[in-house]
Design a protein around this motif. Structure first.
Motif, PDB file in Angstrom:
ATOM      1  N   ASP A   1      -3.831   5.541  -1.721  1.00  0.00           N
ATOM      2  CA  ASP A   1      -4.720   6.623  -1.297  1.00  0.00           C
ATOM      3  C   ASP A   1      -3.987   7.936  -1.568  1.00  0.00           C
TER       4      ASP A   1
ATOM      5  N   GLN B   1      -8.690   6.990  -4.537  1.00  0.00           N
ATOM      6  CA  GLN B   1      -8.535   5.730  -3.809  1.00  0.00           C
ATOM      7  C   GLN B   1      -8.472   4.621  -4.856  1.00  0.00           C
TER       8      GLN B   1
ATOM      9  N   ASN C   1      -9.181  13.292  -3.956  1.00  0.00           N
ATOM     10  CA  ASN C   1      -8.727  12.065  -3.300  1.00  0.00           C
ATOM     11  C   ASN C   1      -8.974  10.901  -4.260  1.00  0.00           C
TER      12      ASN C   1
ATOM     13  N   LYS D   1       0.216   5.744   0.730  1.00  0.00           N
ATOM     14  CA  LYS D   1      -0.684   6.857   1.016  1.00  0.00           C
ATOM     15  C   LYS D   1       0.102   8.157   0.978  1.00  0.00           C
TER      16      LYS D   1
ATOM     17  N   HIS E   1      -3.797  12.071  -2.377  1.00  0.00           N
ATOM     18  CA  HIS E   1      -4.465  13.358  -2.106  1.00  0.00           C
ATOM     19  C   HIS E   1      -3.761  14.491  -2.852  1.00  0.00           C
TER      20      HIS E   1
ATOM     21  N   SER F   1       0.837  -1.207   0.000  1.00  0.00           N
ATOM     22  CA  SER F   1       0.000   0.000   0.000  1.00  0.00           C
ATOM     23  C   SER F   1       0.868   1.251   0.000  1.00  0.00           C
TER      24      SER F   1
ATOM     25  N   ASP G   1      -2.814  -1.160  -2.952  1.00  0.00           N
ATOM     26  CA  ASP G   1      -3.839  -0.234  -2.480  1.00  0.00           C
ATOM     27  C   ASP G   1      -3.200   1.136  -2.279  1.00  0.00           C
TER      28      ASP G   1
END
Length: 546
Positions: A209, A195, A193, A151, A211, A149, A207
């Motif tokens: 995420d 996702q 955002n 982010k 922004h 993942s 995965d």
């Protein structure tokens, strides 16, 4: 859609129907933007449905993207909130190779049945297309990463900030601009955002995420006697950050040459709007530039756009190969130039890198939309062209053993393809401040912030304007100018580069909406540089050229 087009449309208060969001996006309540999506266990189960269905139908390769795309726009003008738009788009895109040919299908029916149906459809499309395929698709290998993942390292989620607080910030900035002499101000805050969940038949389940934040205003001042008007846009940059970008920390402010306050890593909208109103009035009474040859000192908030158009686009390999032509052209930097390993793109001071990992940049992700881990690589080294931007089915053409990790789709409903990475001019190695750089110029122009531009279909001959222009005489700022634009060609321009300030002056700017492809897609990309000097550039007077 280009950034300036978005600003013009949004400035009219056009609302949701005019904003650049997916055709599949639906308007939602702001609270929906904070509701959780599917968890990774559910996403993996659905991805496996697609992988199994496509393999059973005859696919030799499959990748699946389950995407939830959230957007929020807050739009104000003077003392009014003109619009507030919240959108959500959710669906799945499935890309396959069958019979050596690409196939793609997408669906917003995110169920096992809906996804299996789309997977079979993608294989059927590939098989139909294979009748016309002259040679099979070949992909350079990529490692299967298992379950991983990424982010964006945000400190404050902008969707968690109340609409009232956001509107109050914009309206406060508007009020300060009007108090300081602005005739009008349009002010916009845009939050994104993405996702994204990626899975492939090669063993990756990724995965992410992501922004992004972009505050932007345009201040207009009108001279009622002459009927003339001038505008100054905000000195903000679109960023791959959270709402913390709007904190306006004092340590992130830079007072540049000519006393212009610039921003790095955080942004003070109220201060900038105040300054913009004062400066736009100065522009009205500024001296009109005399055409001629000048040395230019180009500040990072301006130079990013020149980099974008004259370096970023022409070094996209699909443009070089002619695969991308109708939307904004091909490239002068053809393979024969690269193959010599001697093509002189710029002077020895010119070093361009492509990078999808830079923290705070718009293009920063952990893996691209082909499941390739992102990295930094050289494009131009010591002035010589050394590489392009390539994805898995292009890399072999230039002898690369792996993709550069610059594949992207702007929606689950769009097929991913080669997009521009963050392309940046490396800072100079010698210690050099902007003031010292300007101190060595006898006759020149210092330019701040991007403006209008024009460039030909091969990304070679061009003209660029800006927003703030200052005359340089005998190493000192001698006052504000107006009606300035410079003309050159890519090779001549970058070969005229003689100095680049050091890393203390390095800053990012960029575009939220870089358009490419048919059907068109938008991507977000940043470009970094320090203040840079170019000698003997042709400057025209835009008022006299009309």
């Amino acid at each position: 859609m280009r950034r300036r087009d978005f600003v013009q449309l949004a400035g009219l208060g056009a609302g949701a129907m005019m904003l650049p969001v997916s055709a599949f996006a639906k308007s939602v309540d702001p609270s929906r933007l904070l509701e959780p999506a599917l968890d990774v266990i559910q996403k993996k189960r659905l991805a496996d449905v697609a992988l199994n269905a496509s393999r059973s139908a005859g696919a030799s390769y499959t990748d699946v993207r389950i995407g939830r795309y959230l957007n929020q726009f807050v739009i104000t003008r003077e003392d009014k909130v003109q619009n507030m738009v919240n959108t959500e788009s959710f669906g799945t895109g499935i890309r396959v190779i069958a019979n050596g040919t690409w196939g793609f299908a997408s669906t917003n029916d995110v169920t096992e049945e809906g996804i299996a149906k789309a997977a079979r459809q993608a294989v059927a499309i590939a098989k139909a297309n294979s009748k016309f395929q002259t040679s099979p698709v070949e992909l350079v290998p990529v490692k299967g990463y298992g379950e991983v993942s990424y982010k964006t390292p945000i400190k404050k989620n902008g969707f968690e900030v109340t609409i009232k607080d956001k509107a109050d910030l914009l309206l406060n900035a508007n009020a300060r601009a009007m108090e300081n002499g602005a005739s009008y101000i349009n002010n916009i805050l845009f939050l994104v955002n993405e996702q994204k969940y990626f899975a492939s038949s090669e063993g990756s389940y990724i995965d992410q995420d992501v922004h992004r934040t972009w505050p932007f205003f345009t201040v207009t001042a009108i001279d009622k006697e002459s009927g003339q008007f001038k505008q100054r846009g905000s000195f903000s940059a679109p960023v791959g950050m959270g709402y913390e970008y709007l904190d306006g920390r004092a340590e992130d402010k830079i007072v540049g040459p000519a006393g212009v306050t610039l921003y790095n890593k955080s942004y003070d909208m109220v201060e900038d709007a105040t300054m913009a109103a004062q400066q736009v009035k100065e522009i009205l009474s500024a001296k009109s530039v005399e055409p001629g040859k000048y040395d230019l000192a180009l500040e990072p908030s301006h130079l990013w756009l020149t980099i974008h158009e004259s370096v970023g686009h022409p070094l996209e390999l699909d443009r070089v190969l002619g695969y991308e032509a109708n939307y904004a052209g091909t490239s002068f930097a053809t393979l024969d130039k690269w193959e010599t390993k001697k093509f002189n793109y710029g002077s020895k001071q010119v070093n361009f890198v492509a990078d999808k990992t830079q923290v705070g940049s718009l293009g920063a992700v952990g893996w691209d939309d082909e499941g390739v881990k992102t990295k930094e690589w050289d494009l131009v080294k010591d002035g010589t062209l050394v590489n392009y931007q390539a994805i898995r089915d292009q890399a072999k053409i230039i002898g690369e053993t792996e993709s550069h990790g610059c594949c992207y789709a702007d929606s689950w409903s769009s097929v991913q393809f080669q997009r521009m990475a963050n392309v940046s001019l490396k800072a100079g190695k010698e210690q050099l401040t902007p003031e010292q750089l300007i101190g060595g110029i006898d006759k020149g122009v210092y330019i701040v912030k991007d403006g209008s531009f024009s460039i030909d279909q091969q990304r070679y001959n061009f003209q660029f304007g800006g927003q703030l222009f200052f005359e340089i005489k005998n190493g000192k700022i001698a006052g504000m100018l107006k009606d300035v634009a410079y003309q050159s060609n890519t090779q001549e321009f970058w070969n005229s580069c003689v100095q680049v300030c050091d890393s203390r002056d390095y800053r990012l700017n960029g575009s939220f909406f870089d358009g490419k492809g048919q059907p068109g897609q938008s991507s977000a990309v940043s470009h970094g540089s320090a203040t840079t000097r170019f000698n003997g550039i042709n400057v025209i007077n835009t008022a006299r050229s009309i």
